[in-house]
Each structure stands twice: as C-alpha cells, then as structure tokens.
Design an enzyme around this catalytic site. Structure first.
Site, mmCIF file in Angstrom:
data_model
loop_
_atom_site.group_PDB
_atom_site.id
_atom_site.type_symbol
_atom_site.label_atom_id
_atom_site.label_comp_id
_atom_site.label_asym_id
_atom_site.label_seq_id
_atom_site.Cartn_x
_atom_site.Cartn_y
_atom_site.Cartn_z
ATOM 1 N N THR A 78 7.661 -4.431 -10.318
ATOM 2 C CA THR A 78 6.220 -4.185 -10.278
ATOM 3 C C THR A 78 5.575 -4.556 -8.947
ATOM 4 O O THR A 78 4.370 -4.358 -8.764
ATOM 5 C CB THR A 78 5.505 -4.967 -11.392
ATOM 6 O OG1 THR A 78 5.803 -6.364 -11.254
ATOM 7 C CG2 THR A 78 5.947 -4.479 -12.772
ATOM 8 N N LYS A 79 6.357 -5.068 -7.996
ATOM 9 C CA LYS A 79 5.791 -5.429 -6.699
ATOM 10 C C LYS A 79 5.445 -4.162 -5.896
ATOM 11 O O LYS A 79 5.813 -3.052 -6.265
ATOM 12 C CB LYS A 79 6.773 -6.302 -5.924
ATOM 13 C CG LYS A 79 7.059 -7.657 -6.577
ATOM 14 C CD LYS A 79 5.803 -8.502 -6.688
ATOM 15 C CE LYS A 79 6.090 -9.953 -7.032
ATOM 16 N NZ LYS A 79 6.577 -10.163 -8.396
ATOM 17 N N ASN A 80 4.772 -4.350 -4.754
ATOM 18 C CA ASN A 80 4.367 -3.202 -3.942
ATOM 19 C C ASN A 80 5.551 -2.395 -3.440
ATOM 20 O O ASN A 80 5.414 -1.210 -3.121
ATOM 21 C CB ASN A 80 3.516 -3.672 -2.767
ATOM 22 C CG ASN A 80 2.149 -4.157 -3.215
ATOM 23 O OD1 ASN A 80 1.959 -4.547 -4.364
ATOM 24 N ND2 ASN A 80 1.187 -4.120 -2.317
ATOM 25 N N TYR A 114 10.774 -7.532 -7.203
ATOM 26 C CA TYR A 114 10.730 -7.218 -8.628
ATOM 27 C C TYR A 114 10.098 -5.838 -8.813
ATOM 28 O O TYR A 114 9.286 -5.415 -7.979
ATOM 29 C CB TYR A 114 9.923 -8.306 -9.351
ATOM 30 C CG TYR A 114 9.933 -8.197 -10.845
ATOM 31 C CD1 TYR A 114 11.058 -8.538 -11.574
ATOM 32 C CD2 TYR A 114 8.808 -7.743 -11.533
ATOM 33 C CE1 TYR A 114 11.073 -8.445 -12.954
ATOM 34 C CE2 TYR A 114 8.803 -7.648 -12.917
ATOM 35 C CZ TYR A 114 9.945 -7.987 -13.622
ATOM 36 O OH TYR A 114 9.956 -7.882 -14.991
#
Length: 365
Positions: A185-187, A183
């Site tokens: 906003t993940k790292n 997604y």
C-alpha cells in the site's frame, strides 16, 4: 453497500504487466536472493536520496531494526519516537533491547514535535527517530539541531515518504540512516521489502553484514548478523515501481490539490513551509466524536477510508505505562483523523465524489 467492497477503495496497489514480467524473468534466471536485481535496485534507489548508499532488506521494520543495531543502540538506551505511528516504529526499538520514549506530535503535520521531543530527552537517550508520517516530512532542521546539541543519533522512519523533501533535501538524507518500506500500500512497493539509506560508508558496510548473517564473503562471518535479505523477485518488482514513482507522486499531489479545493467544512492536510508532501495518505480531521459515524456513512456510499492510527502506540498493550506523561495531541489526532482515497488511479469524477460526500457527511452540523 455496507459490508461490501467499496467502489472507491481506500488504497489500490498497482501490479501491472511490467511487474509480472520482471518477477517471471528473475524466477527463470535462477538468481532469486540478494543477486543482481537487488544490487541494481539499490543503485537506482540511490538517485532518490542524493546518491547515498542504499542497503535493501526484507521489510521496513527490518530496516529500522538493523539501523538501530548498526548504530550500537541496545539495552540501557532510550530512543525518542512519536506514539502516533504504526507499531513497527516502537517495536524496532524494543527488538534491539532499547526502550522507546514517546513524545507528542505537531497537530498540523502529525510528525514528532521538536519541543515535545526535547522535553523527554534524558541521560539514557541515544537517538531520535522521527517519522515522516503520511508522506509529510518531519521538522528535520529543528530535530537535527536538537540531536546535535545533545549528541544524539538521528534515524529517519521514512517508510511512508518516498520522494518527500524539505526544501531541496529529500527525506532519508538528514539522519545517520533513513528507512523506507515497500509494502503493497506504500507509494511504491516490491510486494514486501525495505531500504536503508546512509551517507556513512562504514555504517553501510555494517548494515550489509547485519542483513546477511554477518558475512560479506560466504562462510566468512565477521559479526553476529541476521537473515533480512531482499529477494531478487522483490527487487525486480521494486525497480519497475521506482520507474513510475515520479509520475505517481505528481498524480497524488495533483489529486490532493483537487480534494483541497473541493472539500468544505473540514480541515484539509497542512503542508509546512518548504515541505514536499507526497501524500501516502490524504488525512482530514473529523472533530466532536463524529469520525466513526462519518466513516460508516462514506462506506455506505461506496467510498473507502481508513484510520491511521486508531490506537496510539503508547496505548497498545506492550507499551502501557500508567506513569507516562499524557500525549494530548496524539490522543486527539487518533480520535479525529480519517484518511481518504488519494492513490494515483483515481479519476476526476471519483475525486469530486469523494470531496462531495465527505463534505456532506463530515461538515459542521
């Protein structure tokens, strides 16, 4: 500044020239779903999980759901999960017809507490599903021993923990399967997508069948499956992000050290012995019912923050059960946690400002 976009956002997804060019390359190729980019992404991601087989899918939730299906978990089964997580953790269990059983968390790491998990294991328990929340690995050594004693499967929800590890062992390699999310906003991201990791070749084959309508060869359906394939556009973007993940991770970890050293009057994130925390979130605790006021004060100063998660899963409408035993650490964390900006685009001045303002707003009164 209240009501405006914070000048330091809580998250800042990276979409650079390399990602855009990769997406355009795929679109021009005409191979856009489950093609060579997906295969290459799976192979390259395997390096992150000690060479385990990788199966790309269209979301982290799909990764969890397909893994449960492949393990044969369904109606009549129970899966032990933490309530302090995103709803997808429990939703995946319900979507296969099984029932999530909630256990409390370790208040230091926010991950599934092995003692609490042991207390809710019953005759219908089929699996443990720990979550590596905020990028901190769960206590997998103790949880896997617990699972072995009771003959349970272990499925890792590693959706927030790309590159996290316990000792030299990366998350996604402890259970029968591990699940990652891409997604935005993940790292690292792929706009949207997920990855399942497994060391079991037969399980890997079943997962590949399940994501593609139950077929390996076109129109030769072997089992009942679903359409949870990853697009080649997503895979191409994911490949570019994966190249940058090591540097981004080290920047997150360095940012965390700066914040640790500068924040005063508040407990900073705990890191368990031997754990490699990759700081998907940098989460402090604001006690005494002051969390929401502190968040509002930070917003007024132009600093974004977020609460993950204000309502534990067991208190969401689909999971309400008045007879369920209390989860005191889960409820306490939900009332106190506040995640501050930690993304790799932050500069030293921004980090100093975040630390100063949260210390002033959240320090003991």
């Amino acid at each position: 500044m209240s009501g405006t976009i914070p000048s330091i956002p809580a998250a800042r997804p990276v979409i650079g020239t390399a990602e855009i060019e990769a997406a355009v390359r795929v679109l021009r190729s005409g191979r856009v779903v489950q093609g060579p980019e997906v295969a290459a992404f799976e192979e390259e991601f395997s390096d992150l999980v000690d060479g385990r087989a990788c199966i790309a899918v269209n979301s982290g939730t799909s990764a969890l759901q397909l893994s449960l299906m492949a393990l044969g978990i369904g109606p009549g089964d129970e899966v032990v999960v933490p309530s302090f997580s995103f709803a997808a953790t429990a939703n995946a269990v319900r979507l296969v017809g099984a029932e999530p059983v909630f256990a409390d968390i370790d208040p230091r790491t926010y991950c599934l507490d092995p003692v609490a998990a042991a207390s809710v294991i019953g005759p219908r328990t089929a699996a443990l599903m720990p979550v590596h929340l905020y990028g901190h690995p769960a206590a997998m050594d103790r949880l896997t021993r617990l699972a072995e004693r009771h003959g349970l499967a272990v499925l890792e929800d590693a959706c927030q923990a790309h590159g996290a590890a316990l000792g030299a062992r990366p998350v996604g390699t402890f259970g029968l399967a591990g699940c990652f999310s891409f997604y935005p906003t993940k790292n690292m991201h792929a706009l949207e997508g997920g990855m399942i990791t497994t060391g079991d070749p037969q399980l890997a084959r079943i997962l590949r069948l399940l994501r593609n309508q139950g077929m390996e060869q076109r129109y030769a359906n072997e089992i009942v499956g679903a359409n949870m394939r990853m697009t080649d556009v997503a895979a191409a973007i994911g490949r570019e992000q994966l190249k940058q993940l090591p540097a981004w991770t080290e920047r997150r970890r360095a940012n965390a050290k700066v914040l640790d050293s500068l924040i005063h009057g508040l407990p900073v994130p705990h890191v368990a012995d031997g754990a490699r925390h990759v700081y998907h979130q940098y989460t402090v605790r604001i006690p005494d019912g002051r969390r929401d006021a502190v968040q509002q004060e930070l917003e007024q100063k132009g600093i974004g923050s977020a609460v993950y998660y204000p309502t534990p899963i067991h208190r969401l409408t689909p999971y309400l059960d008045p007879g369920r035993p209390p989860l005191p650490e889960t409820d306490r964390a939900a009332a106190e946690v506040l995640s501050l900006p930690i993304h790799p685009t932050l500069g030293q001045t921004e980090l100093e400002r975040i630390a100063r303002d949260v210390s002033i707003a959240g320090g003991a009164r």
